[in-house]
Scaffold this motif. Structure first.
Motif, PDB file in Angstrom:
ATOM      1  N   GLY A  73      -6.042 -16.614  16.279  1.00 49.68           N
ATOM      2  CA  GLY A  73      -7.204 -15.721  16.305  1.00 49.68           C
ATOM      3  C   GLY A  73      -8.023 -15.790  17.578  1.00 49.68           C
ATOM      4  N   HIS A  74      -8.051 -16.931  18.250  1.00 56.71           N
ATOM      5  CA  HIS A  74      -8.835 -17.051  19.487  1.00 56.71           C
ATOM      6  C   HIS A  74      -8.192 -16.283  20.636  1.00 56.71           C
ATOM      7  N   LEU A  75      -6.933 -15.828  20.456  1.00 59.05           N
ATOM      8  CA  LEU A  75      -6.246 -15.055  21.495  1.00 59.05           C
ATOM      9  C   LEU A  75      -6.474 -13.557  21.351  1.00 59.05           C
ATOM     10  N   GLY A  76      -7.086 -13.130  20.246  1.00 60.43           N
ATOM     11  CA  GLY A  76      -7.320 -11.711  20.005  1.00 60.43           C
ATOM     12  C   GLY A  76      -6.953 -11.340  18.581  1.00 60.43           C
ATOM     13  N   PRO A  77      -7.070 -10.049  18.219  1.00 57.40           N
ATOM     14  CA  PRO A  77      -6.687  -9.612  16.877  1.00 57.40           C
ATOM     15  C   PRO A  77      -5.252 -10.023  16.561  1.00 57.40           C
ATOM     16  N   VAL A  78      -5.026 -10.499  15.341  1.00 63.42           N
ATOM     17  CA  VAL A  78      -3.725 -11.025  14.947  1.00 63.42           C
ATOM     18  C   VAL A  78      -2.953  -9.996  14.124  1.00 63.42           C
ATOM     19  N   ALA A  79      -1.683  -9.853  14.423  1.00 66.90           N
ATOM     20  CA  ALA A  79      -0.821  -8.895  13.731  1.00 66.90           C
ATOM     21  C   ALA A  79      -0.467  -9.387  12.333  1.00 66.90           C
ATOM     22  N   ASP A  80      -0.055  -8.467  11.483  1.00 69.33           N
ATOM     23  CA  ASP A  80       0.500  -8.803  10.175  1.00 69.33           C
ATOM     24  C   ASP A  80       1.985  -9.098  10.388  1.00 69.33           C
ATOM     25  N   ALA A  81       2.309 -10.352  10.567  1.00 67.41           N
ATOM     26  CA  ALA A  81       3.678 -10.732  10.915  1.00 67.41           C
ATOM     27  C   ALA A  81       4.662 -10.404   9.804  1.00 67.41           C
ATOM     28  N   TRP A  82       4.223 -10.503   8.561  1.00 68.08           N
ATOM     29  CA  TRP A  82       5.122 -10.178   7.450  1.00 68.08           C
ATOM     30  C   TRP A  82       5.505  -8.705   7.496  1.00 68.08           C
ATOM     31  N   ALA A  83       4.520  -7.839   7.776  1.00 64.51           N
ATOM     32  CA  ALA A  83       4.798  -6.397   7.839  1.00 64.51           C
ATOM     33  C   ALA A  83       5.733  -6.082   9.008  1.00 64.51           C
ATOM     34  N   VAL A  84       5.514  -6.719  10.144  1.00 67.38           N
ATOM     35  CA  VAL A  84       6.378  -6.505  11.307  1.00 67.38           C
ATOM     36  C   VAL A  84       7.796  -6.968  10.986  1.00 67.38           C
ATOM     37  N   ARG A 136       9.249  -7.157   8.030  1.00 68.96           N
ATOM     38  CA  ARG A 136       9.893  -6.228   7.077  1.00 68.96           C
ATOM     39  C   ARG A 136      10.356  -4.961   7.798  1.00 68.96           C
ATOM     40  N   GLU A 137       9.515  -4.433   8.680  1.00 68.79           N
ATOM     41  CA  GLU A 137       9.876  -3.210   9.396  1.00 68.79           C
ATOM     42  C   GLU A 137      11.079  -3.454  10.310  1.00 68.79           C
ATOM     43  N   ALA A 138      11.088  -4.610  10.980  1.00 69.86           N
ATOM     44  CA  ALA A 138      12.214  -4.935  11.855  1.00 69.86           C
ATOM     45  C   ALA A 138      13.499  -5.096  11.057  1.00 69.86           C
ATOM     46  N   SER A 139      13.408  -5.686   9.888  1.00 72.89           N
ATOM     47  CA  SER A 139      14.607  -5.855   9.045  1.00 72.89           C
ATOM     48  C   SER A 139      15.142  -4.499   8.595  1.00 72.89           C
ATOM     49  N   ARG A 140      14.236  -3.595   8.232  1.00 77.40           N
ATOM     50  CA  ARG A 140      14.674  -2.248   7.822  1.00 77.40           C
ATOM     51  C   ARG A 140      15.339  -1.527   8.987  1.00 77.40           C
ATOM     52  N   ALA A 141      14.744  -1.667  10.176  1.00 86.22           N
ATOM     53  CA  ALA A 141      15.304  -1.010  11.352  1.00 86.22           C
ATOM     54  C   ALA A 141      16.688  -1.552  11.683  1.00 86.22           C
ATOM     55  N   ARG A 142      16.874  -2.852  11.510  1.00 88.04           N
ATOM     56  CA  ARG A 142      18.171  -3.449  11.786  1.00 88.04           C
ATOM     57  C   ARG A 142      19.222  -2.959  10.800  1.00 88.04           C
ATOM     58  N   ARG A 143      18.865  -2.902   9.511  1.00 88.53           N
ATOM     59  CA  ARG A 143      19.815  -2.436   8.490  1.00 88.53           C
ATOM     60  C   ARG A 143      20.190  -0.980   8.731  1.00 88.53           C
ATOM     61  N   ALA A 144      19.244  -0.181   9.204  1.00 88.44           N
ATOM     62  CA  ALA A 144      19.494   1.243   9.405  1.00 88.44           C
ATOM     63  C   ALA A 144      20.486   1.480  10.552  1.00 88.44           C
ATOM     64  N   THR A 145      20.574   0.545  11.477  1.00 88.45           N
ATOM     65  CA  THR A 145      21.463   0.745  12.632  1.00 88.45           C
ATOM     66  C   THR A 145      22.742  -0.077  12.532  1.00 88.45           C
ATOM     67  N   ASP A 146      22.828  -0.973  11.547  1.00 86.41           N
ATOM     68  CA  ASP A 146      24.041  -1.778  11.384  1.00 86.41           C
ATOM     69  C   ASP A 146      25.212  -0.935  10.861  1.00 86.41           C
TER      70      ASP A 146
END
Length: 307
Positions: free
Chosen positions: A284-295, A297-307
């Motif tokens: 948090g001291h580096l700036g707003p923190v991303a939702d890593a779980w959401a990222v 999940r989205e990356a996993s979906r993107a990988r499955r879609a191109t496999d």
């Protein structure tokens, strides 16, 4: 000069002492704030403001570290220090020692020391305080502090690598590494990694991570070559940075929020250790923190879609 001005002039030093004792940005900032409160409430003006404030922040940090040790024993997975972008305290004469003591490797080595040994080591070896000042800060005799310093130095020397790359060599190696990572180049990554390289992740049970620990050049290279191209599909970017005085990077999601940080230990021309901090509580001291779980999940979906 007012007390506020005196304190603000010494704030960088106080934070740097506290961070090296605690390995936590948030806890160090709290220790500095508590130091100010005690200084502001003191009915008398100390003979040496620097000595008074340094002793106060040291004592507070020792107390915090003692309680933090219990929490770290119960920590989920590997505990790593909170990544630090820049050290606010500067001393050109001791810049090399200051940078070395800030590294992830050094901070983890200091975890082996008792709270008193760690405080004495930081004050003596990093900031060159005299033993009378150290004795006053930690509430021990000068003789006891000398013994603590000897033990701490011995423990630190036993754990340090025998050869370390210079800053320019480390930076050039990091640039090649991150270039190969962006390309998903397994062979390029493998060439830059030591045979016994370790990839260590700290998610604290609060974020996805590649693994708690992966060892071996081939294993790490293959994992990384699969990992980052997958994140690139969902617009994750890699921002090279100096973290804890070492080559590293901040990973950000498409909105620029912090996803995780990496730091690289370079030894004898190769990368020995990659430390990834994904625990959102440490970012948090580096700036707003991303939702890593959401990222993830989205990356996993993107990988499955191109496999």
């Amino acid at each position: 000069m007012t007390r506020t001005e005196q304190f603000e002039g010494l704030r960088p030093l106080l934070f740097s002492i506290a961070y090296r004792i605690l390995g936590s940005v948030s806890e160090a900032e709290d220790a500095v704030q508590e130091t100010w409160l005690r200084f502001d409430a003191s009915p008398t003006q100390p003979t040496s403001t620097k000595a008074f404030l340094s002793a106060t922040v040291t004592r507070i940090s020792i107390d915090v570290l003692r309680s933090a040790r219990v929490r770290r024993e119960e920590y989920v997975g590997q505990w790593l220090p909170e990544p630090l972008l820049t050290d606010p305290y500067e001393d050109p004469v001791r810049s090399a020692e200051l940078a070395d003591s800030l590294s992830m490797a050094a901070l983890l080595l200091m975890e082996r020391l008792s709270p008193l040994e760690r405080a004495v080591f930081v004050l003596r070896e990093v900031f060159t305080f005299g033993f009378p000042e150290i004795a006053s800060a930690v509430g021990r005799s000068e003789s006891a502090c000398r013994q603590l310093a000897v033990r701490a130095r011995r423990h630190m020397d036993e754990g340090r690598p025998r050869f370390e790359a210079d800053r320019q060599e480390r930076q050039e190696l990091a640039e090649r590494f991150f270039g190969a990572l962006r390309e998903g180049d397994v062979d390029g990554l493998r060439d830059l990694l030591a045979a016994d390289v370790q990839l260590i992740g700290d998610g604290g049970g609060k974020a996805p991570q590649l693994a708690r620990s992966v060892t071996g050049g081939d294993n790490v290279a293959r994992l990384l070559a699969w990992f980052f191209p997958m994140l690139m599909r969902v617009d994750v970017t890699l921002e090279p940075q100096q973290l804890n005085g070492q080559p590293g990077a901040i990973f950000r999601d498409r909105d620029g929020k912090v996803l995780n940080t990496w730091t690289l230990d370079v030894l004898d021309g190769q990368i020995e250790t990659i430390r990834a901090v994904t625990n959102p509580d440490k970012l948090g001291h580096l700036g707003p923190v991303a939702d890593a779980w959401a990222v993830n999940r989205e990356a996993s979906r993107a990988r499955r879609a191109t496999d």
